[in-house]
Design a protein around this motif. Structure first.
Motif, PDB file in Angstrom:
ATOM      1  N   ALA A  44       0.829  -1.211   0.000  1.00 42.88           N
ATOM      2  CA  ALA A  44       0.000   0.000   0.000  1.00 42.88           C
ATOM      3  C   ALA A  44       0.860   1.256   0.000  1.00 42.88           C
ATOM      4  N   MET A  45       1.919   1.252   0.787  1.00 46.04           N
ATOM      5  CA  MET A  45       2.765   2.443   0.886  1.00 46.04           C
ATOM      6  C   MET A  45       3.556   2.708  -0.387  1.00 46.04           C
ATOM      7  N   LEU A  46       3.909   1.653  -1.129  1.00 47.61           N
ATOM      8  CA  LEU A  46       4.665   1.833  -2.366  1.00 47.61           C
ATOM      9  C   LEU A  46       3.762   2.088  -3.569  1.00 47.61           C
ATOM     10  N   SER A  47       2.447   1.984  -3.372  1.00 47.11           N
ATOM     11  CA  SER A  47       1.487   2.130  -4.469  1.00 47.11           C
ATOM     12  C   SER A  47       1.423   3.565  -4.978  1.00 47.11           C
ATOM     13  N   GLY A  48       0.712   3.747  -6.081  1.00 53.76           N
ATOM     14  CA  GLY A  48       0.537   5.065  -6.679  1.00 53.76           C
ATOM     15  C   GLY A  48      -0.216   6.038  -5.797  1.00 53.76           C
ATOM     16  N   LEU A  49      -0.985   5.545  -4.831  1.00 48.43           N
ATOM     17  CA  LEU A  49      -1.694   6.435  -3.916  1.00 48.43           C
ATOM     18  C   LEU A  49      -0.779   7.039  -2.863  1.00 48.43           C
ATOM     19  N   MET A  50       0.297   6.333  -2.568  1.00 45.11           N
ATOM     20  CA  MET A  50       1.186   6.794  -1.498  1.00 45.11           C
ATOM     21  C   MET A  50       2.532   7.228  -2.095  1.00 45.11           C
ATOM     22  N   LEU A  51       3.594   6.454  -1.904  1.00 43.33           N
ATOM     23  CA  LEU A  51       4.928   6.876  -2.336  1.00 43.33           C
ATOM     24  C   LEU A  51       5.174   6.717  -3.839  1.00 43.33           C
ATOM     25  N   ASP A  52       4.366   5.897  -4.514  1.00 41.48           N
ATOM     26  CA  ASP A  52       4.448   5.738  -5.973  1.00 41.48           C
ATOM     27  C   ASP A  52       5.867   5.377  -6.431  1.00 41.48           C
ATOM     28  N   SER A  53       6.362   4.257  -5.920  1.00 37.74           N
ATOM     29  CA  SER A  53       7.743   3.851  -6.196  1.00 37.74           C
ATOM     30  C   SER A  53       8.007   3.537  -7.662  1.00 37.74           C
ATOM     31  N   ASP A  54       6.980   3.180  -8.427  1.00 37.72           N
ATOM     32  CA  ASP A  54       7.199   2.896  -9.851  1.00 37.72           C
ATOM     33  C   ASP A  54       7.580   4.164 -10.617  1.00 37.72           C
ATOM     34  N   ASP A  55       6.849   5.248 -10.385  1.00 45.17           N
ATOM     35  CA  ASP A  55       7.123   6.500 -11.100  1.00 45.17           C
ATOM     36  C   ASP A  55       8.149   7.382 -10.402  1.00 45.17           C
ATOM     37  N   HIS A  56       8.351   7.169  -9.103  1.00 45.03           N
ATOM     38  CA  HIS A  56       9.276   7.999  -8.322  1.00 45.03           C
ATOM     39  C   HIS A  56      10.140   7.088  -7.455  1.00 45.03           C
ATOM     40  N   PRO A  57      11.164   6.457  -8.057  1.00 46.35           N
ATOM     41  CA  PRO A  57      11.948   5.447  -7.345  1.00 46.35           C
ATOM     42  C   PRO A  57      12.852   5.974  -6.239  1.00 46.35           C
ATOM     43  N   SER A  58      13.054   7.290  -6.167  1.00 44.44           N
ATOM     44  CA  SER A  58      13.921   7.793  -5.099  1.00 44.44           C
ATOM     45  C   SER A  58      13.326   9.035  -4.457  1.00 44.44           C
ATOM     46  N   MET A  59      13.774   9.278  -3.240  1.00 47.52           N
ATOM     47  CA  MET A  59      13.450  10.487  -2.486  1.00 47.52           C
ATOM     48  C   MET A  59      14.776  11.163  -2.170  1.00 47.52           C
ATOM     49  N   ARG A  60      14.731  12.465  -1.945  1.00 51.11           N
ATOM     50  CA  ARG A  60      15.965  13.184  -1.621  1.00 51.11           C
ATOM     51  C   ARG A  60      15.677  14.244  -0.570  1.00 51.11           C
ATOM     52  N   PHE A  61      16.594  14.354   0.385  1.00 51.93           N
ATOM     53  CA  PHE A  61      16.577  15.471   1.317  1.00 51.93           C
ATOM     54  C   PHE A  61      17.937  16.132   1.262  1.00 51.93           C
ATOM     55  N   ALA A  62      17.947  17.450   1.095  1.00 54.55           N
ATOM     56  CA  ALA A  62      19.186  18.227   1.137  1.00 54.55           C
ATOM     57  C   ALA A  62      18.931  19.439   2.018  1.00 54.55           C
ATOM     58  N   GLY A  63      19.877  19.708   2.907  1.00 54.00           N
ATOM     59  CA  GLY A  63      19.690  20.851   3.794  1.00 54.00           C
ATOM     60  C   GLY A  63      20.958  21.233   4.531  1.00 54.00           C
ATOM     61  N   ASP A  64      20.847  22.309   5.274  1.00 57.57           N
ATOM     62  CA  ASP A  64      21.976  22.866   6.005  1.00 57.57           C
ATOM     63  C   ASP A  64      21.617  23.041   7.476  1.00 57.57           C
ATOM     64  N   CYS A  65      22.583  22.716   8.346  1.00 64.48           N
ATOM     65  CA  CYS A  65      22.413  22.943   9.777  1.00 64.48           C
ATOM     66  C   CYS A  65      22.543  24.435  10.046  1.00 64.48           C
ATOM     67  N   LEU A  74      22.158  26.145  23.015  1.00 64.96           N
ATOM     68  CA  LEU A  74      22.385  25.927  21.592  1.00 64.96           C
ATOM     69  C   LEU A  74      21.278  25.038  21.026  1.00 64.96           C
ATOM     70  N   GLU A  75      20.656  25.495  19.969  1.00 63.46           N
ATOM     71  CA  GLU A  75      19.648  24.710  19.256  1.00 63.46           C
ATOM     72  C   GLU A  75      20.057  24.697  17.786  1.00 63.46           C
ATOM     73  N   THR A  76      20.007  23.537  17.177  1.00 62.00           N
ATOM     74  CA  THR A  76      20.372  23.438  15.773  1.00 62.00           C
ATOM     75  C   THR A  76      19.183  22.960  14.970  1.00 62.00           C
ATOM     76  N   LEU A  77      18.939  23.632  13.862  1.00 60.59           N
ATOM     77  CA  LEU A  77      17.889  23.240  12.934  1.00 60.59           C
ATOM     78  C   LEU A  77      18.548  22.779  11.646  1.00 60.59           C
ATOM     79  N   LEU A  78      17.970  21.773  11.024  1.00 62.36           N
ATOM     80  CA  LEU A  78      18.404  21.316   9.709  1.00 62.36           C
ATOM     81  C   LEU A  78      17.336  21.782   8.734  1.00 62.36           C
ATOM     82  N   VAL A  79      17.654  22.830   7.996  1.00 65.75           N
ATOM     83  CA  VAL A  79      16.689  23.479   7.119  1.00 65.75           C
ATOM     84  C   VAL A  79      16.982  23.054   5.686  1.00 65.75           C
ATOM     85  N   GLY A  80      15.994  22.444   5.046  1.00 68.77           N
ATOM     86  CA  GLY A  80      16.238  21.968   3.694  1.00 68.77           C
ATOM     87  C   GLY A  80      14.970  21.729   2.926  1.00 68.77           C
ATOM     88  N   LYS A  81      15.098  20.858   1.920  1.00 66.54           N
ATOM     89  CA  LYS A  81      13.964  20.521   1.069  1.00 66.54           C
ATOM     90  C   LYS A  81      13.907  19.014   0.872  1.00 66.54           C
TER      91      LYS A  81
END
Length: 140
Positions: A44-65, A74-81
């Motif tokens: 269910a999670m890999l299906s087209g209703l959820m993560l859609d692994s067939d059309d979108h085989p990868s996820m990416r997170f990029a950000g800066d502390c 001291l508090e650190t945030l990881l701000v990204g996309k």
């Protein structure tokens, strides 16, 4: 009911400046490497209703502390996309840096986000729209 999941195939890079405590993280997760409690839930999670692994085989997170002092602490945030299902939206994690003496050994972080922002279905309200993401990067 809460569901725990883990991506078994994650690659990426981390740079960290101990003087300024600034870091940059770029991670890619192979969606089909998702492990959850049951085969039915995984399907269910890999299906087209959820993560859609067939059309979108990868996820990416990029950000800066971004360290900051709040109430003399001291508090650190990881701000990204986060890019998921072909959509990219801002995402901010709260970060904890773990040290052994003066050596950074682990960066752990957590964030809560609404998965509907990336186009994931709540399956007619049967799936909680808020997701809590937790990461742990262990440095060797």
């Amino acid at each position: 009911m809460p569901v725990d999941g883990t991506f078994e195939k994650v690659v990426g890079a981390l740079s960290y400046d101990p003087e300024t405590q600034v870091c940059h993280i770029d991670l890619r997760m192979e969606v089909s490497s998702l492990k959850v409690g049951s085969a039915l839930l995984r399907t269910a999670m890999l299906s087209g209703l959820m993560l859609d692994s067939d059309d979108h085989p990868s996820m990416r997170f990029a950000g800066d502390c971004q360290p900051k002092i709040t109430n003399n602490k001291l508090e650190t945030l990881l701000v990204g996309k986060l890019t998921m299902r072909g959509q990219t939206h801002p995402l901010t994690f709260k970060v904890k840096m773990h040290f052994s003496r003066n050596t950074l050994t682990e960066i752990s972080s957590s964030a809560t986000f609404d998965q509907r922002q990336w186009g994931l279905s709540t399956m007619l309200g049967t799936v909680q729209p808020l997701v809590q993401a937790e990461t742990s990067i262990i440095l060797k």
